[in-house]
Design a protein around this motif. Structure first.
Motif, PDB file in Angstrom:
ATOM      1  N   CYS A  83       5.765   7.575 -11.103  1.00 18.09           N
ATOM      2  CA  CYS A  83       6.969   6.882 -10.651  1.00 18.09           C
ATOM      3  C   CYS A  83       6.666   5.413 -10.368  1.00 18.09           C
ATOM      4  N   ARG A 106       8.390   3.287  -8.725  1.00 13.21           N
ATOM      5  CA  ARG A 106       8.855   2.802  -7.421  1.00 13.21           C
ATOM      6  C   ARG A 106       7.939   3.227  -6.277  1.00 13.21           C
ATOM      7  N   CYS A 143      11.352   6.694  -4.914  1.00 14.90           N
ATOM      8  CA  CYS A 143      12.531   7.516  -5.153  1.00 14.90           C
ATOM      9  C   CYS A 143      12.555   8.795  -4.332  1.00 14.90           C
TER      10      CYS A 143
END
Length: 241
Positions: free
Chosen positions: A193, A195, A224
Motif C-alpha cells: 500500500c 499510503r 488506508c
C-alpha cells in the motif's frame, strides 16, 4: 389495625391490577442495571417473581457481578440461572460463551456462532471480536463484513473500551485456538500500500490500550482503512502469544 390491613390490601391490589406487559417492562429496566435489585424485587411480590421469569427480562439482565470465567464449580442455582440467560439470548452470556468456546475450548464453529449472535444483538465487544475473526478467516466477503463491523465499533467511540475488555478477558483464560497464531505477517495489500506510513499502529506507536481518545490515535495514521484493520488484527493476535 384495620387501617393497616386495608393499606396492605390496597397495595397488593395495585400491583395485581398492573398488566403483565408493564410489570415485565419495569423489571427489564431494573434487571438491565442491577441483578441485586431484580433479586430484591422478586422477593417483594409474587407478581414480580412471576414476571421475572419472562424471556425478555432474562435476555436483558445484567450479569456484570458474575465472574467472567468461574474457576470453581458454581452452585446449581447459579448454573441454572446462567443457562436460562443463554437460552433467552442474553448478549453478554452469549459473548462470554463464544469467547470461551472459540479461543479456549476448541469449539470454533459453535464459539463463532455465539459471538455472531451476540454481535447481532448489538454487543459491542462481540462485534469487535467477530470482526477480527472474519478478517483472520480471509476472503473478500469476510473481509468486507469484518471491516464494516470494526468501522461501526470505531464510529461508536467504543474501540478503546473493546480493546481493554477483550484484553482483560483473554488474560483470564487458556488459549488453545491456532487461528490467532498465524497472523504475524501483514497482508500483501498492507506491504504494498502506497499510503502506509512509517511505524503505523503496529510499528512505533504500539496499541493504545490505555488512551482515552483511542480514535484520534487511529485517525492520525496516514494509510488506508484496510491497512489500519490489518494492523489491528496483528496486534489483537499478539494477545494470545
Amino acid at each position: 389495625m384495620k387501617f393497616k390491613k386495608t393499606k396492605r390490601n390496597s397495595y397488593g391490589s395495585t400491583i395485581e391490577s398492573l398488566p403483565s406487559d408493564l410489570l415485565i417492562e419495569v423489571l427489564t429496566r431494573v434487571a438491565s442495571s442491577s441483578f441485586t435489585d431484580l433479586f430484591n424485587a422478586k422477593l417483594s411480590c409474587r407478581n414480580f417473581l412471576e414476571a421475572s421469569k419472562d424471556t425478555f427480562v432474562m435476555k436483558n439482565i445484567s450479569i456484570e457481578k458474575f465472574p467472567t470465567i468461574p474457576w470453581w464449580q458454581v452452585k446449581d442455582e447459579v448454573s441454572s440461572f446462567l443457562k436460562a440467560c443463554k437460552e433467552s439470548g442474553n448478549p453478554e452470556v452469549l459473548y462470554r460463551q463464544g469467547m470461551m468456546e472459540f479461543f479456549s475450548w476448541k469449539k470454533v464453529e459453535s464459539g463463532e456462532e455465539y459471538l455472531k449472535r451476540a454481535m447481532e444483538m448489538g454487543h459491542m465487544e462481540a462485534s469487535y471480536v467477530y470482526g477480527i475473526i472474519l478478517l483472520c478467516k480471509g476472503g473478500d466477503s469476510n473481509e468486507e463484513q469484518g471491516m464494516k463491523l470494526l468501522n461501526a465499533v470505531k464510529k461508536s467511540r467504543k474501540l478503546g473500551e473493546c480493546r481493554k475488555r477483550t484484553r482483560a478477558f483473554t488474560l483470564s483464560m487458556w488459549i488453545r485456538n491456532p487461528i490467532v497464531k498465524c497472523q504475524e505477517l501483514t497482508s500483501y495489500h498492507a506491504k504494498t500500500c502506497g499510503r502506509r506510513n512509517n511505524g503505523g499502529i503496529g510499528g512505533k506507536r504500539g496499541w493504545p490500550w490505555i488512551e482515552d481518545d483511542e480514535d484520534k490515535d487511529v485517525e492520525e495514521v496516514n494509510y488506508c482503512e484496510a491497512c489500519i484493520w490489518d494492523d489491528e488484527v496483528s496486534l489483537f493476535c499478539k494477545l494470545f502469544r
